[in-house]
Design a protein around this motif. Structure first.
Motif, PDB file in Angstrom:
ATOM      1  N   SER A 274      -6.456  36.569   2.205  1.00  0.00           N
ATOM      2  CA  SER A 274      -5.825  35.574   1.332  1.00  0.00           C
ATOM      3  C   SER A 274      -6.458  34.205   1.522  1.00  0.00           C
ATOM      4  O   SER A 274      -6.670  33.458   0.565  1.00  0.00           O
ATOM      5  CB  SER A 274      -4.327  35.515   1.628  1.00  0.00           C
ATOM      6  OG  SER A 274      -3.697  34.553   0.815  1.00  0.00           O
ATOM      7  N   PHE A 275      -6.783  33.887   2.787  1.00  0.00           N
ATOM      8  CA  PHE A 275      -7.438  32.611   3.096  1.00  0.00           C
ATOM      9  C   PHE A 275      -8.780  32.515   2.356  1.00  0.00           C
ATOM     10  O   PHE A 275      -9.112  31.488   1.766  1.00  0.00           O
ATOM     11  CB  PHE A 275      -7.648  32.502   4.609  1.00  0.00           C
ATOM     12  CG  PHE A 275      -8.307  31.211   5.051  1.00  0.00           C
ATOM     13  CD1 PHE A 275      -7.538  30.122   5.432  1.00  0.00           C
ATOM     14  CD2 PHE A 275      -9.690  31.087   5.090  1.00  0.00           C
ATOM     15  CE1 PHE A 275      -8.124  28.939   5.839  1.00  0.00           C
ATOM     16  CE2 PHE A 275     -10.294  29.914   5.496  1.00  0.00           C
ATOM     17  CZ  PHE A 275      -9.508  28.830   5.878  1.00  0.00           C
ATOM     18  N   LYS A 276      -9.557  33.620   2.397  1.00  0.00           N
ATOM     19  CA  LYS A 276     -10.862  33.630   1.731  1.00  0.00           C
ATOM     20  C   LYS A 276     -10.708  33.408   0.227  1.00  0.00           C
ATOM     21  O   LYS A 276     -11.470  32.661  -0.386  1.00  0.00           O
ATOM     22  CB  LYS A 276     -11.573  34.970   1.993  1.00  0.00           C
ATOM     23  CG  LYS A 276     -12.095  35.131   3.402  1.00  0.00           C
ATOM     24  CD  LYS A 276     -12.627  36.537   3.638  1.00  0.00           C
ATOM     25  CE  LYS A 276     -13.822  36.835   2.778  1.00  0.00           C
ATOM     26  NZ  LYS A 276     -14.385  38.176   3.057  1.00  0.00           N
ATOM     27  N   GLU A 277      -9.688  34.078  -0.334  1.00  0.00           N
ATOM     28  CA  GLU A 277      -9.485  33.964  -1.773  1.00  0.00           C
ATOM     29  C   GLU A 277      -9.137  32.526  -2.163  1.00  0.00           C
ATOM     30  O   GLU A 277      -9.686  31.964  -3.120  1.00  0.00           O
ATOM     31  CB  GLU A 277      -8.362  34.911  -2.201  1.00  0.00           C
ATOM     32  CG  GLU A 277      -8.080  34.875  -3.695  1.00  0.00           C
ATOM     33  CD  GLU A 277      -6.961  35.816  -4.081  1.00  0.00           C
ATOM     34  OE1 GLU A 277      -6.479  35.723  -5.228  1.00  0.00           O
ATOM     35  OE2 GLU A 277      -6.563  36.641  -3.236  1.00  0.00           O
ATOM     36  N   ILE A 278      -8.242  31.927  -1.385  1.00  0.00           N
ATOM     37  CA  ILE A 278      -7.835  30.551  -1.692  1.00  0.00           C
ATOM     38  C   ILE A 278      -8.980  29.578  -1.427  1.00  0.00           C
ATOM     39  O   ILE A 278      -9.185  28.622  -2.179  1.00  0.00           O
ATOM     40  CB  ILE A 278      -6.600  30.169  -0.860  1.00  0.00           C
ATOM     41  CG1 ILE A 278      -5.414  31.022  -1.313  1.00  0.00           C
ATOM     42  CG2 ILE A 278      -6.269  28.687  -1.000  1.00  0.00           C
ATOM     43  CD1 ILE A 278      -4.213  30.927  -0.421  1.00  0.00           C
ATOM     44  N   TYR A 279      -9.742  29.844  -0.344  1.00  0.00           N
ATOM     45  CA  TYR A 279     -10.837  28.943  -0.030  1.00  0.00           C
ATOM     46  C   TYR A 279     -11.860  28.891  -1.170  1.00  0.00           C
ATOM     47  O   TYR A 279     -12.481  27.856  -1.419  1.00  0.00           O
ATOM     48  CB  TYR A 279     -11.531  29.352   1.273  1.00  0.00           C
ATOM     49  CG  TYR A 279     -12.760  28.493   1.544  1.00  0.00           C
ATOM     50  CD1 TYR A 279     -12.625  27.136   1.850  1.00  0.00           C
ATOM     51  CD2 TYR A 279     -14.047  29.031   1.465  1.00  0.00           C
ATOM     52  CE1 TYR A 279     -13.734  26.342   2.064  1.00  0.00           C
ATOM     53  CE2 TYR A 279     -15.159  28.239   1.683  1.00  0.00           C
ATOM     54  CZ  TYR A 279     -15.002  26.893   1.986  1.00  0.00           C
ATOM     55  OH  TYR A 279     -16.099  26.107   2.190  1.00  0.00           O
ATOM     56  N   GLY A 280     -12.021  30.021  -1.865  1.00  0.00           N
ATOM     57  CA  GLY A 280     -12.940  30.006  -2.999  1.00  0.00           C
ATOM     58  C   GLY A 280     -12.521  28.972  -4.029  1.00  0.00           C
ATOM     59  O   GLY A 280     -13.364  28.250  -4.593  1.00  0.00           O
TER      60      GLY A 280
END
Length: 789
Positions: free
Chosen positions: A765-771
């Motif tokens: 989820s962190f990776k998705e939001i960081y995008g």
């Protein structure tokens, strides 16, 4: 005659009858003697009475004494029978004794002593026989009871003779192993043949160890029965030793614990399911909070901005209604989240010094406008015996008092509301305070007092409609009080008054509450220009921010990437103060501080060291000071506090306190995920520095993702925690609230090694939001670089 013997004499000669009676009396026997002149009368006597001894004449007029003896023994095989005769010989004696006589006495040898000796021997034999029979009966009964107890409890016993290879198993031991009782001559090798293959080495190792050490042991393991059924058993044994201390035998028990293991496994599964349910609930609450808060904050924020514009009266009313409703919804969300944390036991209570009077004054001030508008009185009373400073959690105490006072204000239309605190108990280190919140409001019906603290419960069905609220406030209050080892109660008279009383223990304070020194860095009370500062920090973004901020104050700054490098630079250069990160590779801040304090010579060992930590709880403060640090500051740091700390520890005195509060940073409404207000405020308009910080944040996030993905794949949770703790303050600086929540969860779970199966999902989820965050950061960088050009 008490305790007299009952004796039957079967004799047809009256002289001989009298002879027996006198001999017994002369010998000192107390006896009740009955006489029978023939076999028929003798049988009658025996059928009617019980005798301790029978004297039987060998020759009777109606029947031979030997045949009569046989008949008597068929009737009674226990009563002693002494055969008497005037024509006896050794052959007659042998026949008599063979057919059950206890003794044989020729009449020619009669004497009181001889007769007495014969009687005494006969009775002794009878008593020994009775004792033996009673003992055998008791033993059989005991064995039966033991066997039944073993059968009911599924416990068998066994013995292993260490001199030979003999082994004994009880009947229940056979049954536990799926065998018919005593169906074989067991050996130790026979038993190990039942052990489950997966447990064989464990059992063998334990048995060998016990044999070698001669010690007792207890072991749970599985066995496989002849029908392939698998059972759990517990084996226990203790050694029996000879006079020289050598083990000669092992005594043990075997118990079928299959049912117990099933219950334990069911309980473990239920516990796991319950924990999973709590975890799902927590994640749902966290996600729900984020999903609701994000648009809600926008609603409240834009309505605040809209309220500051020129509006018609009707428009102003609409905006005010929107703001009020939004804030009410936010309160409900906060209540639900607080209740969730309290029920899960996840809420942590601080232990810091604070002034009770200040907490109560803040509560009173918060509701003063509301009560003034209603014309209701509001006052506080504080016991003068309460120490000025106490130790506890002021935030949670304030939350309790605010909730109770809010209810009092809500339900009181006239009269007085009083908030009071009284010293209930006091000893050397601890004190108990009793608080009361009293009002003259609508009251609570008597039948509702027992449920008023239950979740989603209010006093009346129309309370929510008339006054609002969810019914969670008092539930939260009760849990906050009880989880601080306190108690709460309520009394009320409908239409007259309501009083909430609660008690909480606190510690006596040996120090004053810490005060944050606040100055305006543009107009400092004490100059820190020229101060030589060593910043020991491994995070590039934090390095840039700290260095540029210190340079703006005309400080001289050097950067060390870890504790080891920091110690080396401190020995090579002259500094006035050290800003020390807590978590770093190679040597962390605590280790570096310990080395400086214990290994270096003055004045290096006495240099002020300020801890920089991503979490600034009271526990962190205590840990920093215990490590030898002079003070601590949270990351992302408040520039005013940082300035004051440097001034205080380099000039021996702090800057003058200022009542002026730091202005809240402006938001970035053009972005959905990032809020660069903190960074913009920290860089004081320096666009180059802001660009560097954003670029450093992007690099740090890329490094973080690479590190945690590898850490998760290798299940190296220490590496995941180290990387998460390092990125935590960077995310706060960038104002990415949604990432902050996920980082906090990863930080906690990797640190305490709990709920680890949820971490991959959080990282994903962190990776998705960081995008999405990255796109907004690129947009801001383009804007900043264009403005520079």
């Amino acid at each position: 005659m008490k305790n007299a013997l009952h004796i039957l004499v079967i004799e047809d000669d009256e002289v001989d009858q009298l002879m027996v009676s006198r001999s017994l009396k002369t010998a000192g026997w107390q006896a009740q003697v009955s006489f029978a002149a023939n076999a028929e009368d003798g049988f009658k006597e025996l059928s009617q009475k019980t005798f301790d001894c029978i004297f039987l004449d060998y020759r009777l007029p109606d029947e031979d004494g030997l045949s009569l003896l046989k008949k008597f023994r068929q009737m009674d095989d226990r009563t002693p029978i002494i055969v008497i005769t005037s024509h006896g010989d050794e052959n007659v004696a042998a026949q008599a004794l063979k057919n059950g006589a206890s003794d044989y006495i020729p009449k020619s040898l009669w004497s009181p002593e001889g007769l007495s000796q014969s009687l005494r021997s006969a009775i002794r034999v009878r008593n020994n026989q009775e004792l033996r029979e009673a003992t055998e009966k008791a033993l059989l009964q005991s064995e039966f009871r033991l066997s039944e107890a073993q059968r009911i409890g599924h416990i068998g016993n066994w013995e292993k003779d260490m001199v030979g290879d003999d082994m004994y198993w009880s009947d229940e031991a056979f049954r536990i192993l799926g065998l018919a009782p005593q169906s074989m001559e067991p050996t130790l090798r026979d038993y190990t043949g039942f052990v489950h293959p997966d447990d064989y080495e464990k059992v063998k190792r334990q048995l060998n160890q016990a044999m070698a050490d001669g010690n007792s042991y207890s072991l749970d393991h599985r066995i496989v029965l002849p029908d392939k059924t698998v059972k759990y058993v517990n084996i226990q044994c203790r050694p029996e030793k000879d006079a020289e201390g050598r083990v000669i035998k092992y005594l043990g028990v075997i118990q079928d614990i299959t049912e117990r293991k099933k219950i334990e496994n069911d309980l473990a599964h239920a516990k796991k399911m319950a924990e999973q349910s709590v975890r799902i609930k927590e994640e749902f609450m966290a996600n729900m909070s984020h999903e609701i808060r994000t648009p809600l904050n926008a609603i409240i924020g834009f309505s605040d901005l809209l309220a500051e514009t020129d509006l018609y009266d009707r428009q102003q009313t609409f905006v005010n209604n929107i703001r009020t409703s939004g804030k009410s919804l936010l309160t409900i969300i906060n209540d639900i989240l607080d209740l969730s944390k309290l029920e899960a036991g996840k809420l942590r209570f601080e232990e810091i010094p604070f002034k009770l009077s200040q907490v109560i004054q803040e509560v009173i001030a918060m509701f003063q406008v509301d009560v003034d508008q209603k014309g209701v009185g509001l006052r506080s009373v504080i016991d003068e015996e309460i120490p000025e400073t106490i130790v506890g959690d002021p935030v949670r105490l304030k939350q309790i008092l605010m909730n109770l006072t809010s209810n009092a204000v809500k339900f009181t239309e006239e009269g007085l509301i009083k908030v009071s605190a009284k010293l209930a108990a006091l000893d050397t280190d601890q004190l108990s305070l009793e608080f009361k919140v009293e009002d003259s409001g609508i009251g609570i019906p008597q039948e509702k007092l027992g449920t008023i603290f239950d979740s989603f419960t209010q006093a009346n069905n129309d309370t929510t409609r008339k006054y609002g609220g969810t019914g969670l406030g008092l539930t939260i209050v009760r849990k906050l009080v009880e989880q601080q080892e306190g108690s709460i109660r309520v009394s009320s008279k409908p239409g007259k008054r309501t009083t909430f009383t609660f008690s909480i223990p606190f510690l006596r304070s040996k120090q004053q509450p810490e005060k944050e020194l606040v100055v305006d860095p543009q107009i400092p009370e004490f100059e820190i220009a020229g101060t030589r500062v060593l910043v020991v920090e491994d995070n590039s973004m934090n390095q840039i921010l700290a260095k540029n901020r210190l340079l703006q104050w005309d400080c001289e700054v050097d950067i060390a990437g870890n504790g080891k490098k920091g110690v080396e630079m401190l020995q090579q250069n002259a500094y006035d103060i050290v800003l020390m990160d807590v978590h770093m590779p190679e040597m962390d801040g605590y280790e570096a501080t310990d080395f400086i304090r214990s290994q270096l010579e003055p004045p290096l060992s006495q240099i002020p060291i300020i801890a920089m930590t991503a979490s600034a709880s009271a526990k962190d403060a205590r840990q920093a000071r215990a490590a030898g640090m002079n003070d601590y500051i949270a990351k992302p740091f408040n520039p005013h506090r940082l300035y004051n700390i440097i001034a205080e520890h380099t000039q021996g005195r702090g800057a003058t306190e200022s009542a002026e509060e730091e202005a809240a940073p402006e938001s970035d409404p053009q972005y959905q995920f990032i809020n660069l207000s903190f960074l913009k405020d920290a860089t004081l308009g320096d666009r180059n520095m802001l660009v560097q910080l954003i670029e450093a944040f992007i690099d740090n996030c890329k490094e973080y993702l690479a590190t945690v993905v590898q850490g998760v794949s290798e299940k190296n949770w220490d590496a995941v925690y180290a990387a998460t703790h390092k990125i935590k303050p960077n995310v706060s600086m960038a104002g990415v609230k949604v990432m902050e929540e996920q980082i906090a969860l990863v930080d906690e779970r990797s640190r305490y090694k709990k709920d680890l199966d949820t971490i991959p999902g959080l990282i994903s989820s962190f990776k998705e939001i960081y995008g999405k965050v990255y796109e907004e950061l690129k947009q801001e960088l383009n804007f900043l670089r264009h403005e520079k050009d």
